[in-house]
Scaffold this motif. Structure first.
Motif, mmCIF file in Angstrom:
data_model
loop_
_atom_site.group_PDB
_atom_site.id
_atom_site.type_symbol
_atom_site.label_atom_id
_atom_site.label_comp_id
_atom_site.label_asym_id
_atom_site.label_seq_id
_atom_site.Cartn_x
_atom_site.Cartn_y
_atom_site.Cartn_z
ATOM 1 N N ALA A 8 -8.229 -1.166 -0.391
ATOM 2 C CA ALA A 8 -7.557 -1.048 0.898
ATOM 3 C C ALA A 8 -6.714 0.218 0.823
ATOM 4 C CB ALA A 8 -6.679 -2.262 1.159
ATOM 5 N N VAL A 9 -6.768 1.009 1.866
ATOM 6 C CA VAL A 9 -6.092 2.301 1.895
ATOM 7 C C VAL A 9 -5.213 2.366 3.139
ATOM 8 C CG1 VAL A 9 -6.429 4.808 1.907
ATOM 9 C CG2 VAL A 9 -8.097 3.334 0.761
ATOM 10 N N LEU A 10 -3.979 2.776 2.946
ATOM 11 C CA LEU A 10 -3.049 2.928 4.055
ATOM 12 C C LEU A 10 -3.453 4.138 4.894
ATOM 13 C CD1 LEU A 10 -0.342 1.893 5.262
ATOM 14 C CD2 LEU A 10 0.812 3.528 3.770
ATOM 15 N N TYR A 55 -10.219 -11.221 5.612
ATOM 16 C CA TYR A 55 -9.883 -11.429 7.027
ATOM 17 C C TYR A 55 -8.682 -10.568 7.422
ATOM 18 C CZ TYR A 55 -8.490 -13.663 11.361
ATOM 19 O OH TYR A 55 -8.140 -13.876 12.659
ATOM 20 N N GLN A 56 -7.635 -10.571 6.587
ATOM 21 C CA GLN A 56 -6.415 -9.808 6.874
ATOM 22 C C GLN A 56 -6.719 -8.312 6.985
ATOM 23 O OE1 GLN A 56 -3.174 -10.923 7.393
ATOM 24 N NE2 GLN A 56 -2.690 -8.800 7.868
ATOM 25 N N ILE A 57 -7.444 -7.786 6.009
ATOM 26 C CA ILE A 57 -7.756 -6.352 6.004
ATOM 27 C C ILE A 57 -8.666 -6.002 7.177
ATOM 28 C CG2 ILE A 57 -8.895 -4.483 4.711
ATOM 29 C CD1 ILE A 57 -6.050 -5.247 3.721
ATOM 30 N N SER A 58 -9.625 -6.850 7.501
ATOM 31 C CA SER A 58 -10.503 -6.592 8.656
ATOM 32 C C SER A 58 -9.702 -6.512 9.941
ATOM 33 C CB SER A 58 -11.569 -7.681 8.780
ATOM 34 O OG SER A 58 -12.435 -7.643 7.685
ATOM 35 N N ARG A 75 -7.163 -2.431 13.966
ATOM 36 C CA ARG A 75 -5.991 -1.838 14.606
ATOM 37 C C ARG A 75 -5.647 -0.467 14.028
ATOM 38 N NH1 ARG A 75 -1.779 -5.998 13.508
ATOM 39 N NH2 ARG A 75 -3.240 -6.729 11.945
ATOM 40 N N GLY A 76 -6.458 0.009 13.090
ATOM 41 C CA GLY A 76 -6.270 1.342 12.526
ATOM 42 C C GLY A 76 -5.150 1.459 11.503
ATOM 43 N N LEU A 77 -4.652 0.326 11.000
ATOM 44 C CA LEU A 77 -3.524 0.353 10.069
ATOM 45 C C LEU A 77 -3.955 0.619 8.631
ATOM 46 C CD1 LEU A 77 -1.637 -2.762 11.494
ATOM 47 C CD2 LEU A 77 -1.128 -0.341 11.917
ATOM 48 N N VAL A 78 -5.153 0.194 8.284
ATOM 49 C CA VAL A 78 -5.697 0.396 6.937
ATOM 50 C C VAL A 78 -7.173 0.753 7.057
ATOM 51 C CG1 VAL A 78 -4.092 -1.232 5.829
ATOM 52 C CG2 VAL A 78 -6.340 -2.031 6.574
ATOM 53 N N LEU A 113 0.827 -1.212 0.000
ATOM 54 C CA LEU A 113 0.000 0.000 0.000
ATOM 55 C C LEU A 113 0.858 1.258 0.000
ATOM 56 C CD1 LEU A 113 -2.892 -0.981 2.439
ATOM 57 C CD2 LEU A 113 -2.955 -0.870 -0.077
ATOM 58 N N SER A 114 1.966 1.246 0.719
ATOM 59 C CA SER A 114 2.827 2.435 0.771
ATOM 60 C C SER A 114 3.440 2.743 -0.591
ATOM 61 C CB SER A 114 3.930 2.268 1.826
ATOM 62 O OG SER A 114 4.946 1.391 1.372
ATOM 63 N N GLU A 115 3.631 1.722 -1.414
ATOM 64 C CA GLU A 115 4.243 1.894 -2.730
ATOM 65 C C GLU A 115 3.226 2.173 -3.833
ATOM 66 O OE1 GLU A 115 8.033 -1.085 -1.876
ATOM 67 O OE2 GLU A 115 6.342 -1.826 -3.057
#
Length: 159
Positions: free
Chosen positions: A99-101, A74-77, A82-85, A48-50
């Motif tokens: 998915a957004v950083l 599941y991973q994105i949820s 945790r507020g990461l994405v 996502l950062s790239e």
């Protein structure tokens, strides 16, 4: 019946399997100890950062991670909690999502990156000479292209 591997190829296969599992486990253990991120978390954050706008369509992200759609959901949820994405509707196509950083995700990545780099160097990269790096690049680039092509061909046939 499929022809068995000769002794040298069998030894290579087993060495690869065992060493790659040990390497992955060690790098993930180091990453979790330093940052509380899993390797999957870290990989999502890097991709996502790239990406342009620090966002990727879920399908593209799943393909880059080699995750099934359900595993990515599941991973994105988990990372959302945790507020990461964040997960947002695609601006160009409201049927899809991206998915957004988040700022917290970028900060977590920046804090974890030096530890992850140190682990990768310590457990793999610093032990390889230039010829070995070049050889591994050739082997894994070729393997990756072939496996992607095989997967694309099989998904086309199943449609």
């Amino acid at each position: 019946m499929t022809e068995s591997l000769d002794d040298e190829r069998m030894a290579c296969w087993r060495a690869y399997i065992e060493a790659s599992q040990r390497l992955f486990t060690q790098i993930e253990d180091d990453l979790r100890a330093a940052s509380e991120l899993s390797f999957a978390d870290y990989h999502v954050l890097v991709l996502l950062s790239e990406a342009p706008g620090q966002r990727l369509r879920m399908g593209e992200l799943a393909g880059r991670l080699v995750f099934s759609p359900s595993r990515l959901t599941y991973q994105i949820s988990s990372m959302q909690k945790r507020g990461l994405v964040a997960r947002e509707a695609c601006p160009a196509d409201r049927r899809g999502s991206e998915a957004v950083l988040t700022a917290a995700g970028l900060l977590a990545l920046r804090e974890a990156a030096p530890h992850h780099l140190r682990s990768a160097r310590t457990h793999l990269m610093d032990d390889l000479d230039d010829a070995e790096i070049a050889c591994l690049n050739r082997v894994f680039d070729r393997l990756g292209r072939r496996l992607r092509a095989d997967r694309d061909a099989s998904s086309t046939l199943s449609e």
